[in-house]
Design a protein around this motif. Structure first.
Motif, PDB file in Angstrom:
ATOM      1  N   GLU A   4       3.967  -1.792 -16.417  1.00  0.00           N
ATOM      2  CA  GLU A   4       5.095  -0.902 -16.698  1.00  0.00           C
ATOM      3  C   GLU A   4       5.557  -0.175 -15.440  1.00  0.00           C
ATOM      4  O   GLU A   4       6.610   0.445 -15.430  1.00  0.00           O
ATOM      5  CB  GLU A   4       4.708   0.130 -17.765  1.00  0.00           C
ATOM      6  CG  GLU A   4       4.421  -0.483 -19.120  1.00  0.00           C
ATOM      7  CD  GLU A   4       3.861   0.525 -20.114  1.00  0.00           C
ATOM      8  OE1 GLU A   4       3.717   1.715 -19.766  1.00  0.00           O
ATOM      9  OE2 GLU A   4       3.555   0.109 -21.241  1.00  0.00           O
ATOM     10  N   ALA A   5       4.732  -0.218 -14.396  1.00  0.00           N
ATOM     11  CA  ALA A   5       5.064   0.456 -13.131  1.00  0.00           C
ATOM     12  C   ALA A   5       4.330  -0.256 -12.002  1.00  0.00           C
ATOM     13  O   ALA A   5       3.372  -0.988 -12.244  1.00  0.00           O
ATOM     14  CB  ALA A   5       4.653   1.922 -13.185  1.00  0.00           C
ATOM     15  N   SER A   6       4.780  -0.009 -10.777  1.00  0.00           N
ATOM     16  CA  SER A   6       4.111  -0.613  -9.620  1.00  0.00           C
ATOM     17  C   SER A   6       3.020   0.336  -9.111  1.00  0.00           C
ATOM     18  O   SER A   6       2.990   1.513  -9.486  1.00  0.00           O
ATOM     19  CB  SER A   6       5.129  -0.895  -8.519  1.00  0.00           C
ATOM     20  OG  SER A   6       5.454   0.300  -7.833  1.00  0.00           O
ATOM     21  N   PRO A   7       2.141  -0.149  -8.244  1.00  0.00           N
ATOM     22  CA  PRO A   7       1.087   0.715  -7.684  1.00  0.00           C
ATOM     23  C   PRO A   7       1.621   1.935  -6.937  1.00  0.00           C
ATOM     24  O   PRO A   7       0.885   2.887  -6.718  1.00  0.00           O
ATOM     25  CB  PRO A   7       0.338  -0.224  -6.732  1.00  0.00           C
ATOM     26  CG  PRO A   7       0.535  -1.582  -7.311  1.00  0.00           C
ATOM     27  CD  PRO A   7       1.942  -1.553  -7.868  1.00  0.00           C
ATOM     28  N   ILE A   8       2.895   1.928  -6.587  1.00  0.00           N
ATOM     29  CA  ILE A   8       3.469   3.094  -5.904  1.00  0.00           C
ATOM     30  C   ILE A   8       3.321   4.333  -6.772  1.00  0.00           C
ATOM     31  O   ILE A   8       2.980   5.402  -6.276  1.00  0.00           O
ATOM     32  CB  ILE A   8       4.946   2.833  -5.543  1.00  0.00           C
ATOM     33  CG1 ILE A   8       5.024   1.708  -4.495  1.00  0.00           C
ATOM     34  CG2 ILE A   8       5.627   4.099  -5.030  1.00  0.00           C
ATOM     35  CD1 ILE A   8       6.423   1.181  -4.269  1.00  0.00           C
ATOM     36  N   LEU A   9       3.534   4.210  -8.076  1.00  0.00           N
ATOM     37  CA  LEU A   9       3.374   5.339  -8.992  1.00  0.00           C
ATOM     38  C   LEU A   9       1.946   5.867  -8.943  1.00  0.00           C
ATOM     39  O   LEU A   9       1.717   7.077  -8.851  1.00  0.00           O
ATOM     40  CB  LEU A   9       3.732   4.932 -10.427  1.00  0.00           C
ATOM     41  CG  LEU A   9       3.484   6.005 -11.494  1.00  0.00           C
ATOM     42  CD1 LEU A   9       4.415   7.189 -11.293  1.00  0.00           C
ATOM     43  CD2 LEU A   9       3.646   5.428 -12.884  1.00  0.00           C
ATOM     44  N   PHE A  10       0.973   4.967  -8.979  1.00  0.00           N
ATOM     45  CA  PHE A  10      -0.433   5.362  -8.941  1.00  0.00           C
ATOM     46  C   PHE A  10      -0.745   6.159  -7.668  1.00  0.00           C
ATOM     47  O   PHE A  10      -1.348   7.228  -7.726  1.00  0.00           O
ATOM     48  CB  PHE A  10      -1.324   4.117  -9.022  1.00  0.00           C
ATOM     49  CG  PHE A  10      -2.782   4.394  -8.744  1.00  0.00           C
ATOM     50  CD1 PHE A  10      -3.584   4.997  -9.687  1.00  0.00           C
ATOM     51  CD2 PHE A  10      -3.339   4.046  -7.524  1.00  0.00           C
ATOM     52  CE1 PHE A  10      -4.924   5.257  -9.425  1.00  0.00           C
ATOM     53  CE2 PHE A  10      -4.682   4.300  -7.252  1.00  0.00           C
ATOM     54  CZ  PHE A  10      -5.466   4.913  -8.213  1.00  0.00           C
ATOM     55  N   PHE A  11      -0.298   5.653  -6.536  1.00  0.00           N
ATOM     56  CA  PHE A  11      -0.604   6.334  -5.273  1.00  0.00           C
ATOM     57  C   PHE A  11       0.165   7.639  -5.117  1.00  0.00           C
ATOM     58  O   PHE A  11      -0.337   8.579  -4.501  1.00  0.00           O
ATOM     59  CB  PHE A  11      -0.373   5.398  -4.082  1.00  0.00           C
ATOM     60  CG  PHE A  11      -1.492   4.424  -3.900  1.00  0.00           C
ATOM     61  CD1 PHE A  11      -2.702   4.835  -3.354  1.00  0.00           C
ATOM     62  CD2 PHE A  11      -1.372   3.116  -4.316  1.00  0.00           C
ATOM     63  CE1 PHE A  11      -3.762   3.955  -3.203  1.00  0.00           C
ATOM     64  CE2 PHE A  11      -2.420   2.221  -4.174  1.00  0.00           C
ATOM     65  CZ  PHE A  11      -3.618   2.651  -3.617  1.00  0.00           C
ATOM     66  N   MET A  12       1.363   7.725  -5.700  1.00  0.00           N
ATOM     67  CA  MET A  12       2.089   8.995  -5.683  1.00  0.00           C
ATOM     68  C   MET A  12       1.304  10.059  -6.436  1.00  0.00           C
ATOM     69  O   MET A  12       1.177  11.191  -5.967  1.00  0.00           O
ATOM     70  CB  MET A  12       3.485   8.831  -6.300  1.00  0.00           C
ATOM     71  CG  MET A  12       4.465   8.174  -5.365  1.00  0.00           C
ATOM     72  SD  MET A  12       6.075   7.832  -6.108  1.00  0.00           S
ATOM     73  CE  MET A  12       6.566   9.409  -6.731  1.00  0.00           C
ATOM     74  N   GLU A  13       0.739   9.693  -7.575  1.00  0.00           N
ATOM     75  CA  GLU A  13      -0.070  10.647  -8.351  1.00  0.00           C
ATOM     76  C   GLU A  13      -1.371  10.967  -7.617  1.00  0.00           C
ATOM     77  O   GLU A  13      -1.782  12.122  -7.537  1.00  0.00           O
ATOM     78  CB  GLU A  13      -0.379  10.093  -9.745  1.00  0.00           C
ATOM     79  CG  GLU A  13       0.830   9.955 -10.640  1.00  0.00           C
ATOM     80  CD  GLU A  13       1.473  11.282 -11.031  1.00  0.00           C
ATOM     81  OE1 GLU A  13       0.937  12.356 -10.712  1.00  0.00           O
ATOM     82  OE2 GLU A  13       2.545  11.224 -11.667  1.00  0.00           O
ATOM     83  N   LEU A  14      -2.012   9.926  -7.071  1.00  0.00           N
ATOM     84  CA  LEU A  14      -3.289  10.115  -6.381  1.00  0.00           C
ATOM     85  C   LEU A  14      -3.140  11.049  -5.184  1.00  0.00           C
ATOM     86  O   LEU A  14      -3.982  11.908  -4.944  1.00  0.00           O
ATOM     87  CB  LEU A  14      -3.839   8.765  -5.928  1.00  0.00           C
ATOM     88  CG  LEU A  14      -5.220   8.765  -5.284  1.00  0.00           C
ATOM     89  CD1 LEU A  14      -6.290   9.139  -6.316  1.00  0.00           C
ATOM     90  CD2 LEU A  14      -5.535   7.403  -4.684  1.00  0.00           C
ATOM     91  N   ARG A  15      -2.059  10.910  -4.449  1.00  0.00           N
ATOM     92  CA  ARG A  15      -1.832  11.702  -3.230  1.00  0.00           C
ATOM     93  C   ARG A  15      -0.993  12.959  -3.486  1.00  0.00           C
ATOM     94  O   ARG A  15      -0.606  13.651  -2.540  1.00  0.00           O
ATOM     95  CB  ARG A  15      -1.132  10.849  -2.171  1.00  0.00           C
ATOM     96  CG  ARG A  15      -1.911   9.615  -1.747  1.00  0.00           C
ATOM     97  CD  ARG A  15      -3.132   9.981  -0.925  1.00  0.00           C
ATOM     98  NE  ARG A  15      -3.730   8.793  -0.362  1.00  0.00           N
ATOM     99  CZ  ARG A  15      -5.019   8.471  -0.496  1.00  0.00           C
ATOM    100  NH1 ARG A  15      -5.827   9.247  -1.179  1.00  0.00           N
ATOM    101  NH2 ARG A  15      -5.494   7.390   0.058  1.00  0.00           N
TER     102      ARG A  15
END
Length: 83
Positions: free
Chosen positions: A15-26
C-alpha cells in the motif's frame, strides 16, 4: 513506535513504498525529505506509491538512502542495522 509498525505493515501489504517506513523511523515529514533529497514534495508523494518506487533509478534510490542514512539495499528491504 506504533506509527513505524503501521508504516511497515502498509509497505508489506503493497500500500506504500519503503519511503513511508523510513520517514516514520527517522521522524521526518515530506518537507524534510524534500530538503535532504532535492526532490519536489509532489515527486516524493509519487515515489511513495509501490509501483512508482519499484521503477526508481539507482541514483534516486541513493538520494533517499543518503537522506535516511541507510544503504540502498536497506532502503529496499527495510532491514535497518542501527549502530
Amino acid at each position: 513506535e506504533q506509527r513505524i509498525v503501521n508504516a511497515r505493515k502498509k509497505v508489506l501489504k503493497n500500500e506504500a513504498s519503503p519511503i513511508l517506513f523510513f520517514m516514520e523511523l527517522r521522524l521526518m515529514d515530506i518537507g524534510i525529505v524534500a530538503a535532504y533529497t532535492g526532490f519536489w514534495k509532489w515527486t516524493i508523494k509519487q515515489h511513495m506509491k509501490p509501483s512508482v518506487f519499484k521503477k526508481l533509478s539507482d541514483k534516486k534510490l541513493q538520494q533517499y538512502a543518503d537522506a535516511f542514512n541507510v544503504t540502498v539495499e536497506e532502503l529496499k528491504t527495510m532491514n535497518v542495522h542501527e549502530d
